[in-house]
Design a protein around this motif. Structure first.
Motif, PDB file in Angstrom:
ATOM      1  N   LEU A 295      53.622  -2.193  33.990  1.00  0.00           N
ATOM      2  CA  LEU A 295      53.317  -1.951  32.568  1.00  0.00           C
ATOM      3  C   LEU A 295      52.665  -0.589  32.345  1.00  0.00           C
ATOM      4  O   LEU A 295      51.818  -0.419  31.474  1.00  0.00           O
ATOM      5  CB  LEU A 295      52.418  -3.070  32.022  1.00  0.00           C
ATOM      6  N   SER A 296      53.120   0.392  33.124  1.00  0.00           N
ATOM      7  CA  SER A 296      52.572   1.742  33.007  1.00  0.00           C
ATOM      8  C   SER A 296      53.594   2.746  32.463  1.00  0.00           C
ATOM      9  O   SER A 296      53.424   3.961  32.619  1.00  0.00           O
ATOM     10  CB  SER A 296      52.051   2.223  34.375  1.00  0.00           C
ATOM     11  N   THR A 297      54.637   2.225  31.850  1.00  0.00           N
ATOM     12  CA  THR A 297      55.623   3.075  31.199  1.00  0.00           C
ATOM     13  C   THR A 297      55.717   2.666  29.736  1.00  0.00           C
ATOM     14  O   THR A 297      55.686   1.475  29.416  1.00  0.00           O
ATOM     15  CB  THR A 297      57.008   2.928  31.864  1.00  0.00           C
ATOM     16  N   ILE A 298      55.792   3.648  28.868  1.00  0.00           N
ATOM     17  CA  ILE A 298      55.973   3.391  27.440  1.00  0.00           C
ATOM     18  C   ILE A 298      57.437   3.602  27.086  1.00  0.00           C
ATOM     19  O   ILE A 298      58.025   4.637  27.435  1.00  0.00           O
ATOM     20  CB  ILE A 298      55.077   4.319  26.601  1.00  0.00           C
ATOM     21  N   TYR A 299      58.020   2.609  26.414  1.00  0.00           N
ATOM     22  CA  TYR A 299      59.393   2.700  25.929  1.00  0.00           C
ATOM     23  C   TYR A 299      59.363   2.782  24.399  1.00  0.00           C
ATOM     24  O   TYR A 299      58.590   2.077  23.753  1.00  0.00           O
ATOM     25  CB  TYR A 299      60.212   1.495  26.377  1.00  0.00           C
ATOM     26  N   LEU A 300      60.236   3.633  23.856  1.00  0.00           N
ATOM     27  CA  LEU A 300      60.231   3.901  22.423  1.00  0.00           C
ATOM     28  C   LEU A 300      61.604   3.643  21.820  1.00  0.00           C
ATOM     29  O   LEU A 300      62.616   4.146  22.321  1.00  0.00           O
ATOM     30  CB  LEU A 300      59.820   5.358  22.160  1.00  0.00           C
ATOM     31  N   GLY A 301      61.626   2.861  20.748  1.00  0.00           N
ATOM     32  CA  GLY A 301      62.850   2.643  19.996  1.00  0.00           C
ATOM     33  C   GLY A 301      62.901   3.579  18.803  1.00  0.00           C
ATOM     34  O   GLY A 301      61.867   4.014  18.282  1.00  0.00           O
ATOM     35  N   THR A 302      64.119   3.908  18.351  1.00  0.00           N
ATOM     36  CA  THR A 302      64.288   4.881  17.280  1.00  0.00           C
ATOM     37  C   THR A 302      65.323   4.408  16.273  1.00  0.00           C
ATOM     38  O   THR A 302      66.133   3.517  16.548  1.00  0.00           O
ATOM     39  CB  THR A 302      64.736   6.247  17.831  1.00  0.00           C
ATOM     40  N   LEU A 303      65.305   5.037  15.106  1.00  0.00           N
ATOM     41  CA  LEU A 303      66.277   4.719  14.069  1.00  0.00           C
ATOM     42  C   LEU A 303      67.571   5.513  14.211  1.00  0.00           C
ATOM     43  O   LEU A 303      68.626   5.072  13.771  1.00  0.00           O
ATOM     44  CB  LEU A 303      65.670   4.986  12.690  1.00  0.00           C
ATOM     45  N   PHE A 304      67.496   6.689  14.807  1.00  0.00           N
ATOM     46  CA  PHE A 304      68.665   7.564  14.879  1.00  0.00           C
ATOM     47  C   PHE A 304      69.072   7.915  16.303  1.00  0.00           C
ATOM     48  O   PHE A 304      70.049   8.633  16.494  1.00  0.00           O
ATOM     49  CB  PHE A 304      68.403   8.856  14.094  1.00  0.00           C
ATOM     50  N   GLY A 305      68.362   7.422  17.289  1.00  0.00           N
ATOM     51  CA  GLY A 305      68.676   7.767  18.669  1.00  0.00           C
ATOM     52  C   GLY A 305      69.804   6.933  19.245  1.00  0.00           C
ATOM     53  O   GLY A 305      70.230   5.931  18.674  1.00  0.00           O
ATOM     54  N   THR A 306      70.279   7.352  20.429  1.00  0.00           N
ATOM     55  CA  THR A 306      71.325   6.615  21.142  1.00  0.00           C
ATOM     56  C   THR A 306      70.863   6.197  22.532  1.00  0.00           C
ATOM     57  O   THR A 306      71.648   5.647  23.308  1.00  0.00           O
ATOM     58  CB  THR A 306      72.601   7.464  21.268  1.00  0.00           C
ATOM     59  N   ARG A 307      69.588   6.447  22.842  1.00  0.00           N
ATOM     60  CA  ARG A 307      68.999   6.019  24.110  1.00  0.00           C
ATOM     61  C   ARG A 307      67.594   5.496  23.844  1.00  0.00           C
ATOM     62  O   ARG A 307      66.996   5.773  22.799  1.00  0.00           O
ATOM     63  CB  ARG A 307      68.953   7.174  25.126  1.00  0.00           C
ATOM     64  N   ILE A 308      67.058   4.754  24.808  1.00  0.00           N
ATOM     65  CA  ILE A 308      65.667   4.330  24.751  1.00  0.00           C
ATOM     66  C   ILE A 308      64.840   5.420  25.417  1.00  0.00           C
ATOM     67  O   ILE A 308      65.059   5.768  26.579  1.00  0.00           O
ATOM     68  CB  ILE A 308      65.452   2.997  25.489  1.00  0.00           C
ATOM     69  N   VAL A 309      63.905   5.974  24.681  1.00  0.00           N
ATOM     70  CA  VAL A 309      63.034   7.025  25.207  1.00  0.00           C
ATOM     71  C   VAL A 309      61.907   6.377  26.005  1.00  0.00           C
ATOM     72  O   VAL A 309      61.404   5.304  25.651  1.00  0.00           O
ATOM     73  CB  VAL A 309      62.468   7.863  24.047  1.00  0.00           C
ATOM     74  N   HIS A 310      61.503   7.035  27.092  1.00  0.00           N
ATOM     75  CA  HIS A 310      60.378   6.498  27.863  1.00  0.00           C
ATOM     76  C   HIS A 310      59.485   7.628  28.371  1.00  0.00           C
ATOM     77  O   HIS A 310      59.920   8.779  28.511  1.00  0.00           O
ATOM     78  CB  HIS A 310      60.860   5.622  29.024  1.00  0.00           C
ATOM     79  N   MET A 311      58.233   7.274  28.639  1.00  0.00           N
ATOM     80  CA  MET A 311      57.255   8.238  29.135  1.00  0.00           C
ATOM     81  C   MET A 311      56.168   7.489  29.889  1.00  0.00           C
ATOM     82  O   MET A 311      55.956   6.279  29.670  1.00  0.00           O
ATOM     83  CB  MET A 311      56.654   9.037  27.982  1.00  0.00           C
ATOM     84  N   PRO A 312      55.448   8.165  30.784  1.00  0.00           N
ATOM     85  CA  PRO A 312      54.332   7.501  31.474  1.00  0.00           C
ATOM     86  C   PRO A 312      53.208   7.190  30.502  1.00  0.00           C
ATOM     87  O   PRO A 312      52.975   7.923  29.542  1.00  0.00           O
ATOM     88  CB  PRO A 312      53.906   8.526  32.524  1.00  0.00           C
TER      89      PRO A 312
END
Length: 325
Positions: A295-312
């Motif tokens: 649980l040390s990665t942040i995943y981000l959903g978007t309205l206009f994206g085509t991938r799931i963004v992630h960051m530490p």
């Protein structure tokens, strides 16, 4: 995470369509809402290897628009339909779509924003506004949104909180004692104490955000912090347990954002202002979840994206209710 920029973020998943809501699991499977247009939608599954599979709803209603999703123990889903027909639907892995909640006290649900579950088996549903189209309430200082609850055994749904300033995600906290709700046009996160029968008590403001922050999705970390993402400014904001706020990430043109803030404060409709966030790299952030093995990665959903963004993540997340499903 000082100095963290959008260009330093990774991405996972392929050919995603409006991945507005992202869910994580201990197994490493990721699930996001899928809305390809023309009523084609469902849920996208990104497995631990990064392979993407779309679970497309069969016989969906006209203008079906999956928004918030909830993962159930058998890995089927509840979907909040943001299309004009509104309502909550159940989606099986084979694409079978079944209505779950279409009306309350005989009144059809308008476009429905979010659906979530808690450890007591309740289903929580948020509706931003009774107005159709929703843009009628995308102004500063208005609010007729609500929260409904339904027992997991299929009992009748009832409204348990009203007069919310554009209800967005509503999530029960890790203690099970509070329902946290993002009020997008109110630019705040509020919470309600949950009674044993599922009724909600008086609203408390957890965080009032500054200009340019319009909270959409939310989640919790293991240290008692509340994390939100903001449309328009593409911000990730952490509110510490003591109330301090940090803007962890932002992706906005300063001049465009300043103009949007001024126009919103002057009473203009927020919809075209919010949509400016979709022109940036992060594509209008709408959802946030902690995941990864610890649980040390942040995943981000978007309205206009085509991938799931992630960051530490700078801190570990709290386990979501569906973590072990």
């Amino acid at each position: 995470m000082d100095g963290f920029t959008p260009g330093m973020l990774g991405g996972v998943g392929d050919a995603l369509a409006r991945p507005e809501c992202v869910l994580t699991t201990r197994s490493g499977d990721l699930y996001v809402s899928y809305a390809a247009g023309n009523g084609v939608g469902g849920v996208s599954h990104v497995d631990p290897s990064g392979r993407t599979r779309h679970i497309v709803a069969k016989d969906a209603p006209d203008a079906f628009l999956p928004n918030g999703i909830a993962l159930l123990p058998d890995r089927s889903f509840l979907i909040a339909n943001l299309g004009p027909g509104g309502g909550v639907y159940h989606l099986a892995d084979d694409g079978t779509l079944t209505p779950r909640l279409l009306e309350i006290d005989g009144t059809p649900l308008p476009p429905t924003n979010f659906v979530g579950i808690d450890r007591s088996g309740r289903i929580w549903v948020t509706v931003s506004t009774w107005q159709v189209p929703r843009e009628k309430m995308m102004f500063k200082g208005r609010g007729d949104g609500f929260v409904a609850v339904m027992d997991g055994d299929g009992g009748n749904a009832r409204i348990v909180a009203e007069d919310i300033d554009f209800t967005n995600e509503g999530v029960v906290d890790p203690t099970g004692a509070w329902l946290y709700v993002n009020e997008t046009m109110g630019q705040r996160t509020s919470r309600y104490p949950i009674a044993p029968n599922g009724d909600l008590g008086a609203r408390e403001v957890v965080a009032q955000y500054g200009p340019g922050t319009f909270p959409d999705g939310l989640t919790f970390d293991a240290e008692g912090g509340v994390w939100i993402v903001s449309v328009c400014s593409n911000r990730v904001v952490r509110t510490h347990a003591d109330g301090r706020q940090d803007i962890v990430l932002e992706d906005a043109d300063p001049d465009v954002l300043a103009d949007c803030i001024a126009r919103f404060d002057a009473g203009e409709c927020a919809r075209p202002l919010i949509d400016t966030g979709g022109k940036r790299t992060l594509g209008n952030l709408a959802s946030i979840a902690f995941g990864g093995p610890d649980l040390s990665t942040i995943y981000l959903g978007t309205l206009f994206g085509t991938r799931i963004v992630h960051m530490p993540a700078p801190v570990k997340g709290a386990e979501p209710v569906h973590w072990t499903f």
